[in-house]
Each structure stands twice: as C-alpha cells, then as structure tokens.
Design an enzyme around this catalytic site. Structure first.
Site, PDB file in Angstrom:
ATOM      1  N   HIS A 191       0.833  -1.207   0.000  1.00  0.00           N
ATOM      2  CA  HIS A 191       0.000   0.000   0.000  1.00  0.00           C
ATOM      3  C   HIS A 191       0.864   1.252   0.000  1.00  0.00           C
ATOM      4  CE1 HIS A 191      -3.997  -1.845   1.453  1.00  0.00           C
ATOM      5  NE2 HIS A 191      -4.068  -1.488   0.178  1.00  0.00           N
ATOM      6  N   GLU A 433      -1.732 -11.894 -24.014  1.00  0.00           N
ATOM      7  CA  GLU A 433      -0.603 -11.942 -23.082  1.00  0.00           C
ATOM      8  C   GLU A 433      -0.062 -13.356 -22.929  1.00  0.00           C
ATOM      9  OE1 GLU A 433      -1.857 -10.433 -19.247  1.00  0.00           O
ATOM     10  OE2 GLU A 433      -3.819 -11.353 -19.396  1.00  0.00           O
ATOM     11  N   ASP A 457       2.923  -9.917 -19.065  1.00  0.00           N
ATOM     12  CA  ASP A 457       2.811 -11.379 -19.054  1.00  0.00           C
ATOM     13  C   ASP A 457       3.328 -11.989 -20.353  1.00  0.00           C
ATOM     14  OD1 ASP A 457       1.830 -12.256 -16.550  1.00  0.00           O
ATOM     15  OD2 ASP A 457      -0.070 -11.291 -17.001  1.00  0.00           O
ATOM     16  N   CYS A 506      -1.416  -2.464 -23.111  1.00  0.00           N
ATOM     17  CA  CYS A 506      -1.581  -1.898 -21.771  1.00  0.00           C
ATOM     18  C   CYS A 506      -0.499  -2.383 -20.813  1.00  0.00           C
ATOM     19  CB  CYS A 506      -2.967  -2.196 -21.213  1.00  0.00           C
ATOM     20  SG  CYS A 506      -3.317  -3.946 -21.090  1.00  0.00           S
TER      21      CYS A 506
HETATM   22  C1  PEP Z   1       0.162  -7.407 -18.612  1.00  0.00           C
HETATM   23  O1  PEP Z   1       0.306  -8.599 -18.330  1.00  0.00           O
HETATM   24  O2  PEP Z   1       0.898  -6.789 -19.404  1.00  0.00           O
HETATM   25  C2  PEP Z   1      -0.902  -6.624 -17.955  1.00  0.00           C
HETATM   26  C3  PEP Z   1      -1.163  -5.377 -18.300  1.00  0.00           C
HETATM   27  O3  PEP Z   1      -1.597  -7.213 -16.954  1.00  0.00           O
HETATM   28  P1  PEP Z   1      -1.081  -7.383 -15.449  1.00  0.00           P
HETATM   29  O4  PEP Z   1       0.217  -6.616 -15.323  1.00  0.00           O
HETATM   30  O5  PEP Z   1      -2.171  -6.853 -14.597  1.00  0.00           O
HETATM   31  O6  PEP Z   1      -0.885  -8.871 -15.377  1.00  0.00           O
HETATM   32 MG    MG Z   2      -1.272  -9.672 -17.345  1.00  0.00          MG
END
Ligand code: PEP
Ligand code: MG
Length: 581
Positions: A191, A433, A457, A506
């Site tokens: 946090h 991913e 990922d 993302c």
């Molecule tokens: C990713 O895997 O790139 C992603 C955006 O998801 P997270 O980081 O939440 O696994």
């Molecule tokens: Mg991910």
C-alpha cells in the site's frame, strides 16, 4: 555510497533525510502485571483503541476532504482492523490469563497476526502484514505516550527514511514537503507503494541496510525509476544535482502544455493515448491529464482487502464512477485478473506449484460462473453511462473467448429479462498476453472487438521468465526479438482485420519511452500507459513522424539481440527527446 532497492514509484528527489524511528522496543517485553491490575490494563487498552480510532478518523476526514479516495480506502480499512475481534480477543487473553501489560499484549498480538500474514505465499496478503503492524504501532504509541513526529507539518523538503514507512504515515504526511520515501522493507504491491505513486512521491522500497549507513539530516538522492539511493553527496555534487532536479522539474512541468492536445505525429497520424487505472480516483486524475480513455481498468483491486466479493451494485457504482469520470471517452474494464501474484483469501484458491501457469484470471471466471456473471452484469449496466468496453485477461484459446462471450450473452439476457437497462453494444476484447493467443491472433480477432497486448505477461510467458523472481530479472526483457516478433504480428493481424478492430497495448512496455517509436512503427494505434508516463509518451509521439518510426521499427527488427535493439532504439530517439526519458 549507492544503494539498490526496489523501484516503487518514479521520480528523482534530492533532499535532507528524516529518519522515521520505530517505537522503542526495550521496555515492552519485560512488562508483566499483578492479578489485580488486569482490569486497569484492559481499560488502558480500550482507551488507546478509542484514541487510535479518533486519530484515524481525523486522517480519514482530511483524505475525504482532499477527494483522495485511495488514501481514504486504506485508512478506512485500517480503522476496521482496529475493531477486529481477533485483536481484542488476543489482547484480552494475554492480559487476563498470562498477566501481560497492555503494551506487551498489543505488541505480541499484532506481531503474531502480522507474522501469519507475512508467512503467506500471496505477496498481496503478505504486504497486508504492514497494515496490522501499523495499527499495532499506533495503539502502542498511545499506550507509551510516545510523541510521534508529525509528518503532516514539515517545514522543509524532506526524504523520509525508515525500516518501514507505514501506510498511515503515508496517508498523513505533508505531500508538498515530502519529496521521496525510502524503506528497508516493502515491495511494489505494498500500500505504501500504491500511495506513493498516487501522491507522485518518488519511492525506493526494500532498500536493505540503508539505515545503518545514514544519519538524520544528511542529503540523499533517490531515483524512484531506477530504485537507487545515493548517500555521501559532496557539497559540489549537491549543487549540480539540485540543478538537475530543478531541470527535470521544469521539463516535467513543460509537458503539461500537451494536455488537451491529441497524440498526433508530425505527419498527422493520431493514436489513442489512454491510461491504466485501478480505481475511480485514478480515472479522475487520468482525465485531468488529458488521457484519451482508460485502456486498462484493473478491477481486481476492488476485490481485495475485504472478506467477501463486492456485490453487483457495489461493482456497478465503482465502474460508473470510472465511466463517468472519462465523459464519453472509452473505458476498457478488464474482468478481474486474480491468481498469479494476486490472490484473494475469501475465494479459497488452492495453493499451487506454478500460480502464474495455474488457476488464474479468465480460468477462474469460467469455472466460477456466478462470480463472472455478477461482474459482467455490473459492467454492462455501467456501460449505459458512457462508453465502456469489456476485456478478458489470460485468453489462451478460441474456446475460452467463445465461452466468455457466451456468458456475456447470458448476462445480457438476464438483465433484459429483469428490465434493467444496460449497454446492448458493449464490445468484448481480449488481452493478448499468452504466446498461444499471439500466434493465433488471426483466429481470435474474428470473435473479439479488439486486442490489448499485455506485454508484462507476454514477456514472462514467451521467455519463460517468472516476472516476480528477482534472481532472473535480468532475463526479463521486452526487447527480446522473440517477444517483439509476436507483438508485431499481433498488431499487423488486428490492423488487417478492418471493421474498426485494433490492437493496443496496456503492459508496461507501452510506458517505456524507448519502445514508443518501435510500437508506432509497428502500426499500433492505442497506447495505454501508467499516468505518470502519459505526457512523456505524448511528447515522443507528437515529436516524430510516422515514416521515421516505420524505418526505426524495420531496422530494429533486423537486429539479433535485446541489447542491440535497446541500444539502437536509444540512439534512434531524436536527441532533443532524450531529456524526457
Ligand atoms: C500485462 O500482463 O501486461 C498486464 C497489463 O496485466 P497485469 O500486469 O495486470 O498482469
Ligand atoms: Mg497480465
């Protein structure tokens, strides 16, 4: 001396340090009481809990007045811990049967509870041990009459350093004066790190051994992007560093002129530059920064720090806030991505040998249909108040996408049958991913409205490098040709599909300034970045032309190693942009 810790919140800060001392330990443990003091000690404990509750209430009020929901949520959760029967039972038992003083009983009870949490495999729950200790320390400070340093009124710019900087210290500190925080423990998902990011305070956590090497008041330089802390700064260097910090601040400020301008290259090619958020508060900030939308709303955070799953109504209210904050701009709501490093106690997920390859994200949702249906209904309903899209994480095959879409249809039918308004046209997309999804992108794009590449990922699974394992973190690199070939082909496949379909990204790679030219050159049309990088990425996009980006992408892809590629991308960035990295 240079210390390496965990880069927990970006930013460069130079200031004198203030060491946040832990409570004195020595006089706690020896204290036992006589039988006839039991009631008096229990009275002291009850009084201290009351005072602690009043302190938290004050901080909570201040956070709410400032509209800081993240801070308010964290302090609210701590206030609930104060009323946890386990705390009261533990303390009462130790005072009444073992004849411990209230101080010793509180210390031992909260330590025991924190140790249990700290011993769990789930990093998220492990980090919650800090909240329990934080509450314990607050009660102890009151019982011991210790005057805590009031971090909410600091006179000069300060870097706080401690064995631990607790969430409640973060929530009460004077954010205009605290330029950075350094702690010997804590990690990226604590946090403390979440709050530091929200408050735009540079943070280096897990910086072991720092306390033994510094004294109160010496100047420190911390780089929250690299995770480094520098001590023993000579007067001469201090002057040049101050100039560097000022220069960076001016550069950062100058980027604000980009707010409200589209992310358009010099030859007129516009991309969507969206933000990643984890709560409604983040969406309001993203809107102020001029984000073109939310490219990733990590809804799993709504499911954490609680004992039961949020109801449809509670989810609906949170999603509406995000959708409304973006005023008609697209909001991609990702269904919960639980499992891997993000576990949730009340779901009773079994302990697994390979959690990142196990029961995670869409795999949980497809097996726990009521959980998934509830979330989909809430998203569909929120879509009525703006422009929402839904996104499934961890899709590995077309069967999974079809099954998720089938349940989405069921959710729509149930809402229709109940006469509840929802967005009939809510478009479902997927995160790409998993390598199998990337290489079958041509099959998946037929039944998905869009792709968002999860480079975090995708890098981990393509290279078989656990993203949480520090021992092999040098092997984890999104510029490996194997990862880049997959990314390029996913983007090209989506662009070929037509019909408004697109591939965005993302994962953190979208926020990496070295990757911007390459991704533009691949033809990527949506970047979803962490809010603190948004204007930097916009600066790069608006400073280059598309034909140059294409040339850079082509040349980079002709190289053979990640090292060559990142060196080339760094050299290819126009020199006037290097200051923004
Ligand atoms: C990713 O895997 O790139 C992603 C955006 O998801 P997270 O980081 O939440 O696994
Ligand atoms: Mg991910």
């Amino acid at each position: 001396m240079l210390f390496q810790g965990i880069a927990a919140a970006p930013g460069l800060a130079l200031a004198r340090c203030l060491i946040v001392q832990p409570l004195p330990e020595s006089n706690m443990m020896a204290q036992s009481i006589a039988r006839d003091q039991v009631d008096a000690e229990l009275g002291l404990f009850a009084q201290a809990v009351k005072s602690a509750s009043a302190q938290l209430e004050k901080i909570l009020d201040r956070a709410r007045q400032a509209g800081d929901e993240t801070k308010a949520d964290i302090i609210g959760a701590q206030a609930m811990l104060l009323t946890d029967p386990l705390l009261e039972e533990g303390v009462c038992e130790k005072v009444s049967t073992q004849f411990f003083s209230a101080i010793r009983a509180v210390k031992e009870t909260t330590d025991e509870q924190a140790d249990i949490l700290a011993g769990l495999d789930d990093p998220y729950l492990r980090e919650r041990a800090a909240d329990v200790k934080d509450i314990g320390n607050r009660i102890l400070a009151i019982l011991m009459g210790v005057q805590e340093i009031d971090l909410s009124f600091l006179e000069v710019d300060t870097i706080l350093v401690g064995r631990e900087i607790t969430p409640s210290q973060m929530a009460s500190l004077d954010a205009s004066k605290v330029k950075g925080i350094v702690a010997e423990i804590g990690g990226k998902t604590s946090h403390t790190a979440i709050l530091a990011n929200n408050m735009e305070i540079a943070a280096v956590l897990g910086c072991q051994g720092i306390l033994a090497s510094i004294q109160d008041g010496i100047p420190l330089l911390i780089d929250g992007t690299k995770g480094t802390v520098e001590t023993e700064i000579s007067a001469e260097r201090n002057i040049s560093l101050q100039q560097e910090v000022k220069r960076r601040k001016i550069i950062k400020e100058s980027l604000r002129e980009l707010i409200g301008r589209p992310a358009t290259t010099t030859d007129g090619f516009t991309v969507e530059l969206a933000a990643n958020v984890m709560d409604p508060d983040g969406a309001a900030k993203a809107d102020k920064l001029g984000a073109d939308g939310i490219g990733l709303y990590r809804t799993e955070f709504l499911f954490m720090d609680r004992t039961t799953a949020p109801s449809e109504q509670e989810q609906y209210e949170a999603y509406i806030k995000v959708v409304k904050a973006m005023k008609g701009k697209p909001v991609i709501i990702r269904t919960m991505d639980i499992g891997g490093d993000k576990e949730i106690a009340y779901l009773n997920l079994p302990k697994e040998e390979n959690p990142f390859l196990g029961y995670r994200a869409i795999r949980i949702c497809l097996q726990d249909k009521p959980l998934f249906m509830t979330q989909l209904r809430a998203i569909l309903r929120a879509g009525k108040h703006g422009k929402a899209l839904v996104m499934y994480p961890m899709i590995a095959s077309l069967e999974e996408l079809r099954e998720a879409n089938r349940i989405l249809q069921e959710a729509k039918e149930s809402l229709r049958a109940e006469g509840i308004p929802f967005d009939e046209n809510l478009a479902p997309g997927i995160m790409v991913e998993i390598p199998s999804a990337a290489v079958t992108a041509d099959l998946l794009i037929r039944e998905a409205a869009f792709f968002s590449i999860g480079s975090n990922d995708l890098t981990q699974y393509t290279l078989a490098v656990d993203r949480m394992n520090e021992r092999i973190s040098k092997l984890y690199n999104h510029f490996q040709p194997g990862v880049l070939r997959l990314i390029r082909s996913v983007i090209e496949t989506a662009n070929r599909a037509g019909g408004g379909k697109f591939a965005g990204m993302c994962g953190e790679m979208a926020s990496d300034p070295l990757a911007t030219l390459l991704l533009l050159g691949f033809g990527m049309t949506e970047f979803s970045v962490n809010p603190s990088s948004l204007l930097t990425i916009k600066k790069i996009i608006t400073s280059v032309d598309m034909s140059y980006a294409q040339e850079v992408a082509e040349k980079a892809m002709a190289l053979s190693t990640a090292e060559e590629i990142s060196a080339y991308l760094s050299a290819a960035l126009p020199p006037e942009l290097r200051d923004y990295l």
